[in-house]
Design a protein around this motif. Structure first.
Motif, PDB file in Angstrom:
ATOM      1  N   ASP A  99      26.654  91.860  16.150  1.00 25.09           N
ATOM      2  CA  ASP A  99      27.992  92.113  16.707  1.00 25.09           C
ATOM      3  C   ASP A  99      28.725  93.356  16.172  1.00 25.09           C
ATOM      4  O   ASP A  99      28.541  93.631  15.156  1.00 25.09           O
ATOM      5  CB  ASP A  99      28.766  90.902  17.109  1.00 25.09           C
ATOM      6  N   LYS A 100      29.591  93.857  16.995  1.00 17.82           N
ATOM      7  CA  LYS A 100      30.248  95.112  16.348  1.00 17.82           C
ATOM      8  C   LYS A 100      31.667  94.357  15.236  1.00 17.82           C
ATOM      9  O   LYS A 100      31.671  93.220  15.804  1.00 17.82           O
ATOM     10  CB  LYS A 100      30.818  96.094  17.419  1.00 17.82           C
ATOM     11  N   PRO A 101      31.796  95.071  14.319  1.00 17.80           N
ATOM     12  CA  PRO A 101      31.322  96.112  13.788  1.00 17.80           C
ATOM     13  C   PRO A 101      29.968  95.807  12.995  1.00 17.80           C
ATOM     14  O   PRO A 101      29.915  94.503  12.294  1.00 17.80           O
ATOM     15  CB  PRO A 101      32.237  96.669  12.684  1.00 17.80           C
ATOM     16  N   VAL A 102      28.761  96.283  12.980  1.00 12.61           N
ATOM     17  CA  VAL A 102      27.771  95.942  12.386  1.00 12.61           C
ATOM     18  C   VAL A 102      27.874  95.765  10.697  1.00 12.61           C
ATOM     19  O   VAL A 102      27.377  94.968  10.176  1.00 12.61           O
ATOM     20  CB  VAL A 102      26.772  96.899  12.390  1.00 12.61           C
ATOM     21  N   ALA A 103      28.979  96.724  10.301  1.00  9.50           N
ATOM     22  CA  ALA A 103      29.287  96.386   8.727  1.00  9.50           C
ATOM     23  C   ALA A 103      30.606  96.929   8.441  1.00  9.50           C
ATOM     24  O   ALA A 103      31.389  97.313   9.351  1.00  9.50           O
ATOM     25  CB  ALA A 103      28.016  97.484   8.004  1.00  9.50           C
ATOM     26  N   GLY A 104      31.304  96.610   7.176  1.00  7.30           N
ATOM     27  CA  GLY A 104      32.282  97.053   6.796  1.00  7.30           C
ATOM     28  C   GLY A 104      32.554  98.712   6.530  1.00  7.30           C
ATOM     29  O   GLY A 104      33.637  99.088   6.915  1.00  7.30           O
ATOM     30  N   THR A 105      31.464  99.254   6.093  1.00  8.10           N
ATOM     31  CA  THR A 105      31.163 100.705   6.077  1.00  8.10           C
ATOM     32  C   THR A 105      29.999 101.374   6.537  1.00  8.10           C
ATOM     33  O   THR A 105      29.259 100.753   6.636  1.00  8.10           O
ATOM     34  CB  THR A 105      31.021 101.004   4.210  1.00  8.10           C
ATOM     35  N   ALA A 106      30.001 102.423   6.572  1.00  5.80           N
ATOM     36  CA  ALA A 106      28.896 103.316   7.356  1.00  5.80           C
ATOM     37  C   ALA A 106      28.002 103.328   6.166  1.00  5.80           C
ATOM     38  O   ALA A 106      26.692 103.065   6.814  1.00  5.80           O
ATOM     39  CB  ALA A 106      29.480 104.853   7.316  1.00  5.80           C
ATOM     40  N   ALA A 107      28.079 103.261   4.942  1.00  4.27           N
ATOM     41  CA  ALA A 107      27.119 103.051   4.005  1.00  4.27           C
ATOM     42  C   ALA A 107      26.285 101.895   4.183  1.00  4.27           C
ATOM     43  O   ALA A 107      25.001 101.904   4.025  1.00  4.27           O
ATOM     44  CB  ALA A 107      27.597 103.241   2.587  1.00  4.27           C
ATOM     45  N   GLU A 108      26.926 100.779   4.431  1.00  2.92           N
ATOM     46  CA  GLU A 108      26.099  99.668   4.696  1.00  2.92           C
ATOM     47  C   GLU A 108      25.403  99.720   5.760  1.00  2.92           C
ATOM     48  O   GLU A 108      24.359  99.212   5.978  1.00  2.92           O
ATOM     49  CB  GLU A 108      27.171  98.420   4.481  1.00  2.92           C
ATOM     50  N   ALA A 109      25.938 100.292   7.043  1.00  2.00           N
ATOM     51  CA  ALA A 109      25.199 100.332   8.227  1.00  2.00           C
ATOM     52  C   ALA A 109      23.913 101.177   8.020  1.00  2.00           C
ATOM     53  O   ALA A 109      22.909 100.736   8.717  1.00  2.00           O
ATOM     54  CB  ALA A 109      26.129 100.842   9.243  1.00  2.00           C
ATOM     55  N   ARG A 110      24.164 102.296   7.273  1.00  2.00           N
ATOM     56  CA  ARG A 110      22.761 102.953   6.991  1.00  2.00           C
ATOM     57  C   ARG A 110      21.843 102.340   6.270  1.00  2.00           C
ATOM     58  O   ARG A 110      20.731 102.584   6.252  1.00  2.00           O
ATOM     59  CB  ARG A 110      23.467 104.401   6.413  1.00  2.00           C
ATOM     60  N   THR A 111      22.179 101.576   5.327  1.00  2.00           N
ATOM     61  CA  THR A 111      21.213 100.668   4.546  1.00  2.00           C
ATOM     62  C   THR A 111      20.650  99.781   5.331  1.00  2.00           C
ATOM     63  O   THR A 111      19.337  99.561   5.268  1.00  2.00           O
ATOM     64  CB  THR A 111      22.092  99.977   3.347  1.00  2.00           C
ATOM     65  N   LEU A 112      21.438  99.235   6.183  1.00  2.00           N
ATOM     66  CA  LEU A 112      20.511  98.214   7.183  1.00  2.00           C
ATOM     67  C   LEU A 112      19.736  99.000   8.022  1.00  2.00           C
ATOM     68  O   LEU A 112      18.410  98.391   8.360  1.00  2.00           O
ATOM     69  CB  LEU A 112      21.546  97.536   7.916  1.00  2.00           C
ATOM     70  N   ALA A 113      19.854 100.284   8.615  1.00  2.00           N
ATOM     71  CA  ALA A 113      19.064 100.761   9.354  1.00  2.00           C
ATOM     72  C   ALA A 113      17.714 101.411   8.546  1.00  2.00           C
ATOM     73  O   ALA A 113      16.850 101.207   9.264  1.00  2.00           O
ATOM     74  CB  ALA A 113      19.959 102.151   9.795  1.00  2.00           C
ATOM     75  N   ALA A 114      17.952 101.613   7.349  1.00  2.00           N
ATOM     76  CA  ALA A 114      16.653 102.002   6.492  1.00  2.00           C
ATOM     77  C   ALA A 114      15.965 100.844   6.360  1.00  2.00           C
ATOM     78  O   ALA A 114      14.700 100.863   6.393  1.00  2.00           O
ATOM     79  CB  ALA A 114      17.176 102.489   5.254  1.00  2.00           C
ATOM     80  N   LEU A 115      16.629  99.458   6.066  1.00  2.00           N
ATOM     81  CA  LEU A 115      15.621  98.594   5.946  1.00  2.00           C
ATOM     82  C   LEU A 115      14.976  97.921   7.287  1.00  2.00           C
ATOM     83  O   LEU A 115      13.819  97.660   7.179  1.00  2.00           O
ATOM     84  CB  LEU A 115      16.773  97.287   5.572  1.00  2.00           C
ATOM     85  N   ALA A 116      15.594  98.247   8.465  1.00  2.00           N
ATOM     86  CA  ALA A 116      15.018  97.834   9.780  1.00  2.00           C
ATOM     87  C   ALA A 116      13.770  98.879   9.879  1.00  2.00           C
ATOM     88  O   ALA A 116      12.575  98.460  10.234  1.00  2.00           O
ATOM     89  CB  ALA A 116      15.937  97.882  10.802  1.00  2.00           C
ATOM     90  N   GLU A 117      14.070 100.064   9.526  1.00  2.38           N
ATOM     91  CA  GLU A 117      12.944 101.229   9.796  1.00  2.38           C
ATOM     92  C   GLU A 117      11.730 100.865   8.731  1.00  2.38           C
ATOM     93  O   GLU A 117      10.620 101.007   9.202  1.00  2.38           O
ATOM     94  CB  GLU A 117      13.435 102.657   9.520  1.00  2.38           C
ATOM     95  N   GLU A 118      12.012 100.460   7.478  1.00  2.00           N
ATOM     96  CA  GLU A 118      11.017 100.151   6.520  1.00  2.00           C
ATOM     97  C   GLU A 118      10.291  99.133   7.020  1.00  2.00           C
ATOM     98  O   GLU A 118       8.991  99.214   7.104  1.00  2.00           O
ATOM     99  CB  GLU A 118      11.794  99.934   5.438  1.00  2.00           C
ATOM    100  N   ARG A 119      10.847  97.968   7.615  1.00  2.00           N
ATOM    101  CA  ARG A 119       9.999  96.965   8.380  1.00  2.00           C
ATOM    102  C   ARG A 119       9.541  96.924   9.534  1.00  2.00           C
ATOM    103  O   ARG A 119       8.835  96.128  10.169  1.00  2.00           O
ATOM    104  CB  ARG A 119      11.078  95.612   8.190  1.00  2.00           C
ATOM    105  N   GLY A 120       9.749  98.116  10.437  1.00  2.40           N
ATOM    106  CA  GLY A 120       9.477  98.235  11.601  1.00  2.40           C
ATOM    107  C   GLY A 120      10.022  97.385  12.825  1.00  2.40           C
ATOM    108  O   GLY A 120       9.358  96.949  13.665  1.00  2.40           O
TER     109      GLY A 120
END
Length: 357
Positions: A99-120
């Protein structure tokens, strides 16, 4: 043959979980609500009454222990838990909707995005108001060139709640990620970015108006888009007179729309998609008007039929994305771009400056 439904685990059964996510998941062909996580006995009873076949779990750990039995996890718990729960789900090998907001900061959101991409794995953000009736209608008007070149976008998400309700959403603790800037602001900023693209400058004013309130309850955000459009966004719990939901001014015409999309109210009242023929439709008396040179309140302009709202389209798109037949409807990187704006707005209001992105 009909494909086996994808099994969904839902973490949280408060407002977001019980009113939005669970009904929409249950109404989506190809998805099945398998497990609900809540430690609250009353909410457990509510979930069992509404979905008799659902499995109940008291903790997210119980859910992750059954990761092999699930195909998707939906995080609909308080804001401060979004990042740790989404991280745990991805590390357990599960696609995630947050649910929104995905995170408290944009940096955290991008870290999550990177983890998801790494795991496919799919990581999608529930920005349901991209499927509001007025927003869908406005997108069509802009795409069809009915307004000409858009110049100014005014968006209001206002309420009259003179007494604070309490709870984490109105907590002054920064760790809770409460307040209207990150609550309703997440919606109006996301919509502005979808409509008019990246932002170059952000100015904001945030106030705490109500006695006993701990965090912002009356907020204004001004955006300058790289396209040249200016967006003025208002979110408030202290609006004694509600303004138009949208007022959009272009080189050819303007569009003014009052009233909120009816889907949230319908869901709160127990209506469910698929059980009513006119889901998301609104009465003709609430249609917006398009025209030039005169106020719609004095009869100016022409009524524009409002397209039906379509929250079910979000989870239908998630199901398609999981099966590899469609794109992620809302990516974490899109959500991170909105968080860039929200963080800039918070800084602007605090330091009384215009922030350049």
């Amino acid at each position: 043959m009909t494909a086996t439904p994808l099994r969904v685990g839902l973490i949280g059964y408060g407002l977001a979980g019980s009113v939005f996510h669970a009904p929409l998941i249950a109404a989506t062909e190809g998805l099945a609500l398998d497990t609900v996580v809540t430690s609250n006995p009353e909410r457990q009873q509510q979930a069992r009454a509404e979905f008799p076949d659902v499995t109940l779990a008291a903790t997210a750990e119980e859910l992750f222990d059954r990761a092999d039995a699930l195909d998707l996890v939906v995080v609909a718990s308080p804001n401060k838990t979004h990042v740790p729960l989404a991280t745990a789900a991805l590390k357990a090998g599960l696609p995630v909707v947050v649910d929104k907001p995905v995170a408290g900061t944009a940096a955290e959101a991008r870290t999550l995005a990177a983890l998801a991409e790494e795991r496919g794995l799919l990581l999608s953000v529930f920005q349901n108001r991209r499927w509001d009736n007025d927003f869908l209608t406005l997108r069509r008007l802009l795409a069809d060139g009915e307004l000409g070149d858009a110049w100014r976008f005014e968006s209001r998400f206002e309420r009259w709640r003179p007494q604070p309700k309490g709870g984490w959403r109105e907590s002054g603790d920064p760790a809770e990620i409460g307040g209207l800037l990150y609550d309703l602001g997440s919606h109006v900023v996301d919509q502005a970015l979808v409509l008019f693209g990246p932002v170059t400058e952000v100015y904001a004013e945030t106030d705490v108006r109500r006695p006993g309130a701990e965090t912002d309850d009356d907020t204004f955000i001004a955006l300058t888009h790289a396209s040249g459009v200016r967006s003025h966004l208002y979110v408030s719990a202290t609006a004694a007179q509600l303004g138009p939901r949208f007022r959009v001014l272009g080189s050819r015409a303007g569009y003014v729309k009052y009233g909120l999309d009816p889907q949230e109210a319908a869901l709160r009242e127990g209506s469910r998609p698929g059980t009513v023929a006119d889901w998301g439709a609104e009465d003709e008396s609430l249609w917006g008007r398009i025209g030039s040179g005169e106020s719609p309140l004095t009869g100016g302009g022409t009524p524009v039929p409002t397209l039906p709202g379509d929250y079910p389209a979000y989870y239908a798109a998630v199901a398609d994305a999981l099966r590899g037949t469609g794109p992620n409807p809302v990516t974490a990187l899109e959500a991170a771009a909105a968080l860039d704006v929200l963080e800039a707005a918070r800084r602007s209001a605090r330091d009384k400056v215009t922030v350049t992105l």
